[in-house]
Design a protein around this motif. Sequence first.
Motif, PDB file in Angstrom:
ATOM      1  N   LYS A   1      -3.873  38.583  62.256  1.00  0.00           N
ATOM      2  CA  LYS A   1      -4.846  39.226  63.266  1.00  0.00           C
ATOM      3  C   LYS A   1      -5.968  39.710  62.546  1.00  0.00           C
ATOM      4  O   LYS A   1      -6.614  40.345  63.114  1.00  0.00           O
ATOM      5  N   GLU A   2      -5.934  39.847  61.444  1.00  0.00           N
ATOM      6  CA  GLU A   2      -7.088  40.682  60.781  1.00  0.00           C
ATOM      7  C   GLU A   2      -8.000  39.500  60.741  1.00  0.00           C
ATOM      8  O   GLU A   2      -8.307  38.643  59.772  1.00  0.00           O
TER       9      GLU A   2
ATOM     10  N   GLN B   1      -4.838  38.594  60.337  1.00  0.00           N
ATOM     11  CA  GLN B   1      -5.146  38.689  61.348  1.00  0.00           C
ATOM     12  C   GLN B   1      -5.503  39.222  61.036  1.00  0.00           C
ATOM     13  O   GLN B   1      -4.377  39.571  61.140  1.00  0.00           O
ATOM     14  N   ALA B   2      -6.916  39.205  61.288  1.00  0.00           N
ATOM     15  CA  ALA B   2      -6.567  39.185  61.007  1.00  0.00           C
ATOM     16  C   ALA B   2      -5.862  39.358  60.161  1.00  0.00           C
ATOM     17  O   ALA B   2      -5.789  38.919  59.892  1.00  0.00           O
TER      18      ALA B   2
ATOM     19  N   THR C   1      -3.262  40.150  60.907  1.00  0.00           N
ATOM     20  CA  THR C   1      -2.762  40.249  60.219  1.00  0.00           C
ATOM     21  C   THR C   1      -2.977  39.548  58.971  1.00  0.00           C
ATOM     22  O   THR C   1      -2.770  39.504  59.565  1.00  0.00           O
TER      23      THR C   1
ATOM     24  N   ASN D   1      -7.409  40.420  67.615  1.00  0.00           N
ATOM     25  CA  ASN D   1      -6.143  39.610  67.293  1.00  0.00           C
ATOM     26  C   ASN D   1      -5.624  38.744  68.458  1.00  0.00           C
ATOM     27  O   ASN D   1      -5.198  37.572  68.086  1.00  0.00           O
TER      28      ASN D   1
ATOM     29  N   ASP E   1      -4.858  34.822  67.925  1.00  0.00           N
ATOM     30  CA  ASP E   1      -3.467  34.278  68.233  1.00  0.00           C
ATOM     31  C   ASP E   1      -3.708  33.502  69.417  1.00  0.00           C
ATOM     32  O   ASP E   1      -2.494  32.778  69.800  1.00  0.00           O
TER      33      ASP E   1
END
Length: 379
Positions: free
Chosen positions: A7-8, A10-11, A12, A111, A115
């Motif tokens: 999500k960053e 993702q960017a 995570t 995000n 996704d």
Amino acid sequence: MHGEVQKEAQATHRMVSPASIDAAQARPLTWKKVVKQATVVAVAGATLYLLLPKLIAVLGAWPRLSTLSPVWFTVMLAAELISFTCNFALQRLALRTRGWFAVVTAGLAGNAVTDSLPGGDAAGAAVQFAMLTTAGFDTGTAVSALTTFSLIGIGGLLALPVFTLPAILAGVPVSQGLVRTALLGLAGFAAFAVFSVIILRADWPLAAAGRAAQRLRNRVTRGRRPPVTGLDKRLLDQRDAMRRVLGKKWWQAILLTAGRLGFDFGCLLAALRATGADPQPSVVLLAYSAAGIVALLPLTPGGLGIVEASLTGLLVLAGVPAGHAVLAVLAYRIASYWLPLLAGLPAYLLYRHRYGRPVFRRATPGVDGQPPRSEAASP
């Protein structure tokens, strides 16, 4: 975690360059862009087809969610919520703001785009960037902040196998596959650390790389596009901007990165406990970090199918019964992928209510900058 890393994005949970953000913001469609997007969709479709049996097995466990321990399921959701809070706190630190609203809503909306689309990293970053700049953040600060945030996330992910070494050296039973994964992770982290130190402290490697890339690009596009100049200086300017983003608060960035990954890992552990499994945490950490590295490959939207297949298989290698692993991965993905994805639209609508429609601007630092407003006020 895997949702975090992506999500960053993702960017995570990947670094997106200003050029890719600008390209994603461009309105006209060319045949080259259509072919590129079609290729991305085809690769994503092929990947999902190959992983479809494992994905169906995970999603097919949906009726068994009622068998999960309510206490551990609540702990799982709470851990993921704290992980997301650390994620947005890190972005606030990078953006040098005290405000939460624009950072959280832009992050959730970006995000959701990332996704939802195959290869959607650049599109998600473009949406997040537009929302941040419309809220009053300077364009150069926004780009540098997002780039710095992505690099920190990747570095933290690569560092996870380091924390499994004491258990491995103490003789905890670990499959050879996970041991090799740990060694690869350690090698990757060492290379990343050396690379980061060199790039942050010395000018000549980055300048040389910029000149080499500039010569190659101008040679390939000779006669078709205007030559690029000053790429080495632009790279150095972006590097200096990244160093200014964190300044003396680098230790806070490390703590928030550790909290983001740690609580996301805690979410997975709680999901396993909710199924009744009780594996060795250090071995699960190896599976977690390996699956996170695999999820960095932008082959499907949000790693759909890739995360389910890799994490389930790695958990089985970690000693988790196959049925428990499938159910735990489903519960974990609900918290880390599906719920944040569904939160994207409400977050965008809340943002629109306060700031209006986001305005897409060039992501090049120093272009189209604007004075910050109240939400973007520096501390």
